[in-house]
Design a protein around this motif. Structure first.
Motif, PDB file in Angstrom:
ATOM      1  N   ASP A 152       0.985  -0.965  -0.154  1.00  0.00           N
ATOM      2  CA  ASP A 152      -0.011   0.090  -0.318  1.00  0.00           C
ATOM      3  C   ASP A 152       1.303   1.655  -0.074  1.00  0.00           C
ATOM      4  O   ASP A 152       2.105   0.829   0.821  1.00  0.00           O
ATOM      5  N   CYS A 153       0.570   2.271  -0.619  1.00  0.00           N
ATOM      6  CA  CYS A 153       0.601   3.426  -1.140  1.00  0.00           C
ATOM      7  C   CYS A 153       1.206   4.274   0.554  1.00  0.00           C
ATOM      8  O   CYS A 153      -0.334   4.103   1.474  1.00  0.00           O
ATOM      9  N   ARG A 154       1.420   5.030   0.922  1.00  0.00           N
ATOM     10  CA  ARG A 154       1.541   5.797   2.406  1.00  0.00           C
ATOM     11  C   ARG A 154       0.253   7.324   1.772  1.00  0.00           C
ATOM     12  O   ARG A 154      -0.231   7.660   1.134  1.00  0.00           O
ATOM     13  N   SER A 155      -0.178   7.366   3.325  1.00  0.00           N
ATOM     14  CA  SER A 155      -1.261   7.917   3.174  1.00  0.00           C
ATOM     15  C   SER A 155      -0.939   9.659   2.512  1.00  0.00           C
ATOM     16  O   SER A 155      -2.013  10.454   2.213  1.00  0.00           O
ATOM     17  N   SER A 156       0.287  10.250   2.639  1.00  0.00           N
ATOM     18  CA  SER A 156       0.739  11.374   2.491  1.00  0.00           C
ATOM     19  C   SER A 156       1.649  10.976   0.933  1.00  0.00           C
ATOM     20  O   SER A 156       2.133  12.044   0.234  1.00  0.00           O
ATOM     21  N   ASP A 157       1.677   9.900   0.249  1.00  0.00           N
ATOM     22  CA  ASP A 157       2.176  10.136  -0.826  1.00  0.00           C
ATOM     23  C   ASP A 157       1.635  10.721  -1.792  1.00  0.00           C
ATOM     24  O   ASP A 157       0.263  10.714  -2.556  1.00  0.00           O
ATOM     25  N   SER A 158       2.147  11.541  -3.362  1.00  0.00           N
ATOM     26  CA  SER A 158       1.093  11.545  -4.619  1.00  0.00           C
ATOM     27  C   SER A 158       1.313  10.454  -5.280  1.00  0.00           C
ATOM     28  O   SER A 158       2.114   9.311  -4.904  1.00  0.00           O
ATOM     29  N   ARG A 159       0.881  10.441  -6.061  1.00  0.00           N
ATOM     30  CA  ARG A 159       0.538   9.210  -7.351  1.00  0.00           C
ATOM     31  C   ARG A 159       1.898   8.802  -8.009  1.00  0.00           C
ATOM     32  O   ARG A 159       2.299   7.842  -7.857  1.00  0.00           O
ATOM     33  N   GLU A 160       3.095  10.023  -7.549  1.00  0.00           N
ATOM     34  CA  GLU A 160       4.171   9.216  -8.534  1.00  0.00           C
ATOM     35  C   GLU A 160       5.420   9.386  -7.672  1.00  0.00           C
ATOM     36  O   GLU A 160       5.754   7.631  -7.428  1.00  0.00           O
ATOM     37  N   GLN A 161       5.306   9.203  -5.844  1.00  0.00           N
ATOM     38  CA  GLN A 161       5.563   8.645  -5.190  1.00  0.00           C
ATOM     39  C   GLN A 161       5.143   7.546  -5.254  1.00  0.00           C
ATOM     40  O   GLN A 161       5.755   6.452  -4.843  1.00  0.00           O
ATOM     41  N   CYS A 162       3.575   7.086  -5.315  1.00  0.00           N
ATOM     42  CA  CYS A 162       3.494   5.788  -4.385  1.00  0.00           C
ATOM     43  C   CYS A 162       3.259   4.869  -6.047  1.00  0.00           C
ATOM     44  O   CYS A 162       3.499   3.349  -5.682  1.00  0.00           O
ATOM     45  N   ALA A 163       4.196   5.214  -7.309  1.00  0.00           N
ATOM     46  CA  ALA A 163       4.100   3.992  -8.333  1.00  0.00           C
ATOM     47  C   ALA A 163       5.370   3.661  -8.042  1.00  0.00           C
ATOM     48  O   ALA A 163       6.087   3.196  -8.464  1.00  0.00           O
ATOM     49  N   ALA A 164       6.102   4.656  -7.353  1.00  0.00           N
ATOM     50  CA  ALA A 164       7.684   4.589  -7.414  1.00  0.00           C
ATOM     51  C   ALA A 164       8.087   3.807  -6.344  1.00  0.00           C
ATOM     52  O   ALA A 164       9.021   2.314  -6.250  1.00  0.00           O
ATOM     53  N   ARG A 165       7.038   3.418  -4.888  1.00  0.00           N
ATOM     54  CA  ARG A 165       7.517   2.912  -4.359  1.00  0.00           C
ATOM     55  C   ARG A 165       7.236   1.238  -5.070  1.00  0.00           C
ATOM     56  O   ARG A 165       7.538   0.361  -4.389  1.00  0.00           O
ATOM     57  N   GLN A 166       6.144   1.032  -5.903  1.00  0.00           N
ATOM     58  CA  GLN A 166       5.558  -0.404  -6.263  1.00  0.00           C
ATOM     59  C   GLN A 166       6.545  -0.768  -6.737  1.00  0.00           C
ATOM     60  O   GLN A 166       6.281  -1.824  -7.374  1.00  0.00           O
ATOM     61  N   ARG A 167       7.042   0.243  -7.939  1.00  0.00           N
ATOM     62  CA  ARG A 167       8.413  -0.196  -8.840  1.00  0.00           C
ATOM     63  C   ARG A 167       9.616  -0.436  -7.578  1.00  0.00           C
ATOM     64  O   ARG A 167      10.233  -1.687  -7.912  1.00  0.00           O
ATOM     65  N   GLU A 168       9.892  -0.211  -7.086  1.00  0.00           N
ATOM     66  CA  GLU A 168      11.273  -0.424  -6.129  1.00  0.00           C
ATOM     67  C   GLU A 168      10.431  -1.656  -5.419  1.00  0.00           C
ATOM     68  O   GLU A 168      11.168  -3.131  -5.223  1.00  0.00           O
ATOM     69  N   ARG A 169       8.806  -1.810  -4.385  1.00  0.00           N
ATOM     70  CA  ARG A 169       8.892  -3.260  -3.920  1.00  0.00           C
ATOM     71  C   ARG A 169       8.866  -4.852  -5.077  1.00  0.00           C
ATOM     72  O   ARG A 169       8.782  -5.884  -4.461  1.00  0.00           O
ATOM     73  N   ALA A 170       8.757  -4.308  -6.520  1.00  0.00           N
ATOM     74  CA  ALA A 170       8.802  -5.537  -7.625  1.00  0.00           C
ATOM     75  C   ALA A 170      10.015  -6.105  -7.125  1.00  0.00           C
ATOM     76  O   ALA A 170      10.257  -6.780  -7.995  1.00  0.00           O
ATOM     77  N   LYS A 171      11.067  -5.239  -7.768  1.00  0.00           N
ATOM     78  CA  LYS A 171      12.651  -5.430  -7.287  1.00  0.00           C
ATOM     79  C   LYS A 171      12.795  -5.819  -6.590  1.00  0.00           C
ATOM     80  O   LYS A 171      14.115  -6.753  -6.743  1.00  0.00           O
ATOM     81  N   ARG A 172      12.653  -5.482  -5.538  1.00  0.00           N
ATOM     82  CA  ARG A 172      12.541  -6.521  -4.043  1.00  0.00           C
ATOM     83  C   ARG A 172      11.576  -7.980  -4.066  1.00  0.00           C
ATOM     84  O   ARG A 172      13.149  -8.486  -3.265  1.00  0.00           O
ATOM     85  N   VAL A 173      11.053  -7.902  -4.721  1.00  0.00           N
ATOM     86  CA  VAL A 173      10.671  -8.912  -4.605  1.00  0.00           C
ATOM     87  C   VAL A 173      10.951 -10.196  -5.180  1.00  0.00           C
ATOM     88  O   VAL A 173      11.319 -11.371  -5.231  1.00  0.00           O
ATOM     89  N   SER A 174      11.766  -9.659  -6.760  1.00  0.00           N
ATOM     90  CA  SER A 174      12.745 -10.436  -7.552  1.00  0.00           C
ATOM     91  C   SER A 174      13.689 -10.995  -6.902  1.00  0.00           C
ATOM     92  O   SER A 174      15.090 -11.697  -7.492  1.00  0.00           O
ATOM     93  N   GLU A 175      14.396 -10.437  -5.465  1.00  0.00           N
ATOM     94  CA  GLU A 175      15.294 -11.039  -4.917  1.00  0.00           C
ATOM     95  C   GLU A 175      15.447 -11.435  -3.788  1.00  0.00           C
ATOM     96  O   GLU A 175      16.640 -11.597  -2.784  1.00  0.00           O
TER      97      GLU A 175
END
Length: 344
Positions: free
Chosen positions: A197-220
């Protein structure tokens, strides 16, 4: 005053017997690396105090002074994925409202953030009757809740049972703790790779970046090696990892979650017995009609409906991946229990 209070069935529960039990083995010591844990370590120690069987009697004796006399409160102290959402809806149907799960936005973004904050939890433990703390206002404030479930309330039973002894407590649980770990696979997974989940204070861009980082960590993910980037001590990694965050292997973390589940259930039962508070044990596998009957006997209000709520892990994540990382010798703890129902 103590009529109808908790009294665990005589000698049938392993914690009541002197004989050895595989579940009574001490929790293995962990060596935590990294100085990044230091700022939250004190708050984590406050949270863990009283949630291990060996500390129950010492912590229960700290009754303190000025405990609340309120008897209209209900605290659900079972872990995640034990039917707490369905139970909260049943409590709402029975008139015990507001029925709140603030960790899932039922009380807005501010209470969501406080529910996952180790600092807010430590503040509440230090002053459980204060009206002006982030979590205290959910009990004592002008717009307080009458029933509360999920984080952080399931972890706070030692403090709650001492400070609000006339409240009612419900321990929800699954068939056994091995099954519980598989059901909470998403939460364990998120401890390693970041919350989906994105944080309550995240912008749309920050939320998308968080999801990308999470996907990268899943692969690791490597079940036998810690993730170098997962050194932050959180509410979950404090309680289930005994203060070590996620800097030890995932395989061992899964085993710790199972062990902490056992400790959580037993400590809650023993604390209720020591303090004489009202506790209902409710198995998620019971038929809904029987749950409603048990709940009605325990709380007195009419419970005509026990809704079934689904809270599947988001992003399509399933528990199947845990089959390879769970320890091979699974402790079957169902035989150690005395059954369900009210410990009265």
């Amino acid at each position: 005053r103590n009529a109808g209070r908790a009294a665990v069935a005589p000698s049938s529960h392993p914690s009541m017997r002197g004989s050895a039990s595989p579940l009574q083995a001490p929790t293995p010591a962990l060596r935590c690396s990294g100085s990044s844990h230091a700022p939250s370590r004190q708050s984590c120690r406050a949270l863990l105090d009283g949630t291990n069987v060996t500390r129950v009697s010492q912590v229960a004796r700290r009754r303190g002074s000025g405990a609340s006399t309120r008897s209209d409160l209900v605290f659900v102290v079972g872990g995640f994925k034990t039917g707490t959402t369905s139970l909260i809806r049943a409590l709402k149907h029975s008139g015990l409202t507001p029925a709140c799960k603030p960790a899932w936005f039922s009380n807005g973004p501010a209470m969501y953030d406080a529910s996952w904050s180790l600092a807010a939890v430590a503040e509440f433990i230090a002053s459980p009757l204060a009206h002006n703390t982030s979590l205290g206002q959910l009990i004592h404030g002008e717009h307080s809740c009458r029933s509360l479930a999920d984080a952080p309330w399931q972890y706070l039973f030692p403090t709650l049972m001492r400070s609000v002894p006339n409240a009612r407590f419900i321990l929800t649980r699954r068939r056994n703790c091995t099954d519980w770990v598989k059901q909470t696979a998403g939460l364990l997974h998120n401890q390693y790779v970041g919350r989906p989940d994105c944080r309550s204070s995240d912008s749309r861009e920050q939320c998308a970046a968080r999801q990308r980082e999470r996907a990268k960590r899943v692969s690791e993910i490597n079940a036998d090696a810690p993730l170098a980037s997962a050194h932050k001590l959180s509410l979950q990694s404090c309680f289930y990892g005994l203060g070590c965050g996620a800097d030890h292997p995932l395989r061992r973390t899964a085993a710790l979650w199972q062990q902490r589940c056992v400790e959580h259930e037993r400590s809650a039962l023993l604390t209720a017995k020591a303090l004489g508070v009202s506790l209902l044990v409710l198995d998620v596998d019971l038929p809904d009609a029987e749950k409603a009957q048990r709940l009605q006997r325990f709380l007195a209000p009419q419970v005509t409906h026990y809704p079934r709520a689904s809270t599947r892990v988001r992003n399509g994540f399933s528990a199947a991946w845990l089959d390879d990382v769970l320890f091979e010798t699974q402790v079957q703890d169902r035989s150690t229990r005395t059954g369900t129902g009210s410990w009265v």
